[in-house]
Design a protein around this motif. Structure first.
Motif: not given
Length: 369
Positions: A315-320, A344-355, A360-367
């Motif tokens: 879905g390309r979004f983060i809820l927080h 806290s994630l393995p660096p490879e995963k953290g890097r890929l997520l941030l990329d 993809q301009k993920w949607d940052l949403r209030p949860y």
């Protein structure tokens, strides 16, 4: 707990109760349980099985125990939903988990404890050192509240109990992620001595929360073995866990498996500075209370310092749900909690997520829960 279950396990509750005689329910912290679900817990567990149920975060983390905010009605609603467990004699207690940021206040705490219903045992876990006072201990005694003993980086080990019960939570001793930790028997031995001593006078409930790689069931069985009280089913499961023959759970594919990257934590921090300032990043480095609640091929759910984070890869979004996140979403600014999770994630995963978040301009949403 994944190592307890088959991939196609028809009933995780049945599999769990075949090994253990008590469970701590964490899902109720995030949402009020449906009445049918609670009835199912009561109906489909052994007669002598006990549930400890975590109080909803609306009461502890949002309204912060404040009776002026209407927590009395919230507590009553929560307790009413647990009636099937109470009637079946399977409600061990309700766990009140206090956010690390909530400092001790006599007026707030006594006001809250005074509205708790009679007849239900309550245990309270605090993670702020301001609660380590004689005044707090007196209040716990006056209202028969069991203070939780914790093993983790936040507080020193203490022997605490009410006249009826002792409650222990092992969170792990990991660096950035407490829960990514397997206890050695040497580390558990002092706790075994405490349990032996306490169990002469009170019932002892204990739960391992170091579930990041399924360490919790093995360490729990370690303690039971050291106490000399394992059942045949527990001995069999313990041997399977020790030899790597336990029933495997479905393995979640992580994003890192799709990338052949060598990434350092310094690189992750540089990438995070594109989404936040140095002050927030420094605060993120200080956060150690990161708990991965669910990780699958298309999502990641976590609790960070008492706040919820949900990432949906498809879905390309983060809820927080923290206020700083809500203020910053329009400017695509991250808060310290989301940064702490990514660190806290393995660096490879953290890097890929941030990329992906950037490209993809993920949607940052209030949860909103």
């Amino acid at each position: 707990m994944g190592s307890l279950y088959k991939r196609d396990e028809p009933s995780k509750l049945k599999a769990y109760t075949s090994v253990f005689n008590t469970a701590e329910i964490n899902s109720t912290f995030y949402s009020y349980p449906k009445s049918g679900l609670v009835l199912g817990w009561a109906s489909h567990s052994p007669d002598d099985f006990l549930f400890s149920v975590k109080l909803n975060r609306t009461i502890t983390h949002e309204k912060r125990l404040d009776t002026a905010a209407g927590v009395e009605d919230d507590v009553q609603r929560f307790c009413d939903l647990l009636k099937p467990l109470e009637k079946a004699g399977k409600l061990a207690c309700i766990l009140i988990q206090i956010p690390p940021s909530l400092k001790y206040s006599h007026a707030i705490v006594e006001g809250f404890l005074a509205i708790l219903p009679d007849g239900i045992p309550f245990a309270l876990e605090f993670r702020n050192r301001t609660w380590l006072t004689d005044d707090a201990s007196r209040l716990f005694g006056n209202y028969n509240i069991t203070p939780v003993m914790t093993d983790g980086p936040a507080l020193p080990k203490q022997e605490l109990a009410s006249p009826d019960m002792a409650y222990i939570r092992w969170h792990g001793r990991g660096g950035r992620v407490w829960y990514n930790y397997r206890y050695s028997k040497r580390e558990l031995e002092p706790w075994v001595k405490s349990i032996r001593k306490l169990s002469d006078d009170v019932d002892v409930l204990g739960y391992f929360n170091n579930h990041y790689h399924g360490y919790a069931p093995e360490n729990c069985l370690d303690v039971l073995e050291m106490l000399g009280i394992t059942t045949p089913n527990q001995e069999q499961m313990h041997e399977q866990l020790r030899t790597g023959q336990a029933r495997p759970a479905a393995r979640a594919t992580t994003l890192a498996e799709f990338a052949n990257l060598e990434v350092s934590s310094d690189e992750i921090e540089k990438m995070l500075l594109e989404f936040m300032d140095a002050r927030r990043l420094e605060r993120a480095r200080q956060i150690k209370d990161v708990e991965i609640l669910k990780e699958e091929s298309d999502l990641l759910a976590a609790d960070v310092g008492g706040y919820s984070i949900y990432m949906d890869y498809n879905g390309r979004f983060i809820l927080h749900d923290c206020q700083d996140w809500q203020r910053g979403t329009a400017r695509r600014r991250m808060c310290k909690h989301v940064a702490a999770l990514l660190l806290s994630l393995p660096p490879e995963k953290g890097r890929l997520l941030l990329d992906l978040i950037k490209a993809q301009k993920w949607d940052l949403r209030p949860y909103t829960g």
